[in-house]
Design an enzyme around this catalytic site. Structure first.
Site, mmCIF file in Angstrom:
data_model
loop_
_atom_site.group_PDB
_atom_site.id
_atom_site.type_symbol
_atom_site.label_atom_id
_atom_site.label_comp_id
_atom_site.label_asym_id
_atom_site.label_seq_id
_atom_site.Cartn_x
_atom_site.Cartn_y
_atom_site.Cartn_z
ATOM 1 N N LEU A 1 -7.213 -2.973 1.591
ATOM 2 C CA LEU A 1 -8.244 -2.022 1.871
ATOM 3 C C LEU A 1 -7.523 -0.694 2.076
ATOM 4 C CD1 LEU A 1 -10.144 -4.386 4.396
ATOM 5 C CD2 LEU A 1 -10.398 -4.296 1.953
ATOM 6 N N ASP A 2 -7.920 0.196 1.253
ATOM 7 C CA ASP A 2 -7.400 1.738 1.310
ATOM 8 C C ASP A 2 -7.905 2.628 2.717
ATOM 9 O OD1 ASP A 2 -5.821 3.937 0.231
ATOM 10 O OD2 ASP A 2 -7.958 4.951 0.244
ATOM 11 N N HIS B 1 8.849 5.172 7.540
ATOM 12 C CA HIS B 1 9.320 6.230 8.052
ATOM 13 C C HIS B 1 10.634 6.256 8.729
ATOM 14 C CE1 HIS B 1 5.370 7.572 6.473
ATOM 15 N NE2 HIS B 1 4.694 7.671 7.757
ATOM 16 N N GLU C 1 -4.630 -0.764 4.942
ATOM 17 C CA GLU C 1 -3.722 0.461 5.229
ATOM 18 C C GLU C 1 -4.321 1.238 6.340
ATOM 19 O OE1 GLU C 1 -2.312 4.378 3.087
ATOM 20 O OE2 GLU C 1 -4.418 3.454 2.712
ATOM 21 N N ASP D 1 3.651 1.874 8.116
ATOM 22 C CA ASP D 1 4.213 2.970 7.629
ATOM 23 C C ASP D 1 5.219 3.444 8.484
ATOM 24 O OD1 ASP D 1 3.051 3.442 5.122
ATOM 25 O OD2 ASP D 1 1.684 5.233 5.823
ATOM 26 N N ASP D 2 5.066 2.947 9.916
ATOM 27 C CA ASP D 2 6.204 3.299 10.812
ATOM 28 C C ASP D 2 7.777 2.806 10.501
ATOM 29 O OD1 ASP D 2 4.295 4.595 12.256
ATOM 30 O OD2 ASP D 2 4.962 3.633 14.226
ATOM 31 N N PHE D 3 7.520 1.577 9.880
ATOM 32 C CA PHE D 3 8.860 1.157 9.532
ATOM 33 C C PHE D 3 9.180 1.932 8.213
ATOM 34 C CE2 PHE D 3 11.097 -1.779 6.353
ATOM 35 C CZ PHE D 3 12.215 -2.030 7.082
#
Length: 581
Positions: free
Chosen positions: A243-244, A310, A281, A306-308
């Site tokens: 799911l975007d 980044h 997401e 996304d933390d991983f």
């Protein structure tokens, strides 16, 4: 055949079926719905006219043979003969592979992509995650500006092409995940507002007015999105949905749309007798999204983390601009934190946002497999100015280190197409808008965006230039030659080790142990009797791993296990996976 449509503000609705028009009647007990009967078969063109206006495609159109602005076409899903019996494949233990149909091959079709699925099965991937396949204007694009959320982009192969692809994937043991977009509709070819309040000014998003999830009329809009999601899972035998940008789903109702969707998907899974799942997401860093409904969460089975990404990107590249800033201050510590805790920002201050962000994960009661870990995605590559992959600037050894951390971490790993061989091709932002004004606005907007960060206009690829898409297609001759062939073997070896070692299948975040040295740029990860070590520096390093006898399971460069002194010696840009002897 029955034709029906929701048009609550219309005084008169006409259906045109195979060129013949007829008036529809209101449906008793269903306010705003209109219905009629007409002779039709597979492929029959049809549409609806409101109050004497032009004939428009069906909001629930199963097929748009002539693109988003053309008439809809009837699809008989029950007539398709599935070749492969499929019991389903759930998310636990998965290795996902994000794939864009339009650039996975030069042909850019489902059939051409299906012909390459043997590569993924041999690699050890378990699920293919397709980027969006709903219709959009033109031939080539990322798919996030899709309309007709029940239909399939014709240039890819339409509904039958998608079914053949899913059948082929299941035939080699691969599950299929589909990326769907519920947070906005495409700006071109979108006729939904003519039919009803699909959008609302109650909330605003980066794309303008929000999809109507909580304003008047939202019951039917939610039902529209729910029906679309279930249709992919039911009619196309898709195994899961991504799911975007769920943070852009503006919903103030007591039962959040995501909770309603997860409830419906679980009910379908029980009815079909196969596992189905949802992956979100989200940049909210809110563990409630991946908490089961029984524990007052929203019931997503996993989320992109996304933390991983980044933290790993900052450690590998040294980049510190924008949202990388907080991660780049102590990147090895940031990687370690995300390996052990899921989120980096879990209530801490985010300088990029100018506020505290996120919420702490209950590590003891949250499966690590609910986080997807990755070093590259379509977003993180394609939204760079030139669409450059990590392979454009990193040595093969550093690419191997990135793969090692992704594939030995407790989170569910995901690869972006081509990364498994260090593809030299970029993956750039490309469009094929048929509206000249929209094409100009997108081109100029992208140039302005990157000019603000010091990029010259000539260095920003033109999204509308066909060459931009063509550059982004994978080069399938690369895996056969160095250094790509060596990187590919490394990925396959790591995936095989992950599949063979129970400790690498464990989902307990509290059992993850990490040691690192910030200035030395090395990190060691322990999961049960398996240990992975990476050296991101360009000089040899020595790591203390203890005196327990260890044996090498996989090594990028020739590496001896620790000696009696318990010290592991790793060369520059190298990595190793070991286990208790």
């Amino acid at each position: 055949m029955q034709f029906e449509v929701w048009a609550p503000e219309a005084g008169r609705v006409t259906a045109e079926v195979a060129g013949v028009r007829q008036e529809l009647e209101g449906v008793p007990g269903r306010p705003g719905w209109w219905r009629g009967e007409a002779e039709a078969a597979e492929g029959t063109r049809y549409g609806f006219a409101l109050d004497g206006g032009p004939v428009l495609p069906d909001p629930r159109s199963p097929r748009q043979p002539d693109g988003p602005d053309g008439l809809s076409a009837v699809v008989d899903h029950g007539a398709h003969e599935w070749r492969v019996p499929w019991p389903g494949r759930g998310l636990p233990g998965a290795v996902l592979y994000e794939l864009h149909v339009g650039t996975y091959t030069e042909e850019g079709t489902f059939d051409a992509a299906a012909a390459r699925l043997g590569h993924l099965a041999a690699l050890g991937v378990t699920h293919v995650e397709l980027m969006p396949v709903c219709p959009f204007p033109g031939r080539h694009g990322w798919g996030y500006e899709g309309v007709s959320l029940w239909a399939v982009h014709e240039p890819y192969g339409g509904p039958e092409g998608l079914k053949r692809f899913v059948d082929a994937a299941h035939g080699v043991g691969l599950g299929v995940v589909l990326d769907v977009v519920h947070n906005h509709f495409g700006p071109s070819g979108n006729h939904l507002p003519a039919f009803g309040p699909y959008l609302t000014d109650t909330h605003h998003t980066p794309w303008g007015a929000a999809v109507n999830l909580d304003a008047p009329g939202s019951d039917e809009v939610r039902a529209y999105l729910l029906g679309s999601a279930l249709a992919w899972l039911r009619d196309y035998r898709i195994d899961g949905l991504r799911l975007d940008a769920v943070h852009a789903l503006c919903d103030t109702r007591a039962v959040h749309f995501l909770e309603e969707l997860s409830t419906a998907v679980d009910a379908l899974a029980a009815e079909d007798g196969r596992p189905l799942f949802l992956i979100a997401e989200s940049d909210l860093n809110d563990p409630r999204i991946i908490t089961p409904r029984a524990e007052h969460g929203l019931g997503m089975r996993a989320q992109w983390n996304d933390d991983f990404h980044h933290a790993l990107h900052a450690a590998l590249t040294g980049e510190a601009q924008g949202y990388y800033a907080d991660f780049a201050r102590t990147p090895m510590a940031a990687v370690a934190r995300t390996l052990k805790a899921g989120y980096f920002h879990d209530g801490t201050y985010s300088s990029f946002r100018g506020r505290s962000h996120g919420r702490r994960v209950d590590r003891a009661n949250t499966s690590a497999q609910r986080f997807l870990g990755y070093s590259q995605t379509h977003d993180q590559v394609g939204n760079r100015a030139r669409g450059d992959r990590l392979s454009a600037t990193l040595t093969p050894g550093l690419l191997a280190c990135a793969a090692t951390l992704v594939l030995t971490a407790a989170s569910t790993p995901m690869l972006f197409m081509g990364e498994e061989w260090g593809a030299a091709t970029p993956w750039q932002f490309f469009t094929d808008h048929t509206d000249p004004e929209l094409a100009r606005a997108v081109r100029e907007g992208r140039r302005r965006e990157f000019a603000a960060h010091g990029w010259a206009e000539k260095d920003i690829p033109d999204p509308q230039d066909p060459a931009t898409r063509n550059r982004s297609c994978l080069d399938w001759s690369e895996p056969e030659r160095a250094p790509h062939s060596r990187i590919l073997r490394w990925y396959a070896q790591l995936i095989a080790v992950r599949a063979a070692r129970p400790d690498l299948q464990a989902a307990d975040l509290t059992a993850v142990k990490v040691a690192y040295d910030e200035p030395g740029r090395w990190l060691a990860l322990r999961r049960g009797d398996v240990r992975a070590a990476v050296n991101l520096s360009d000089v040899p390093v020595t790591l203390p791993l203890g005196t327990s006898p260890l044996r090498v399971l996989a090594a990028w460069d020739r590496t001896e296990p620790p000696g009696e002194d318990g010290l592991l010696r790793l060369g520059p840009h190298s990595c190793v996976v070991l286990a208790d002897a």
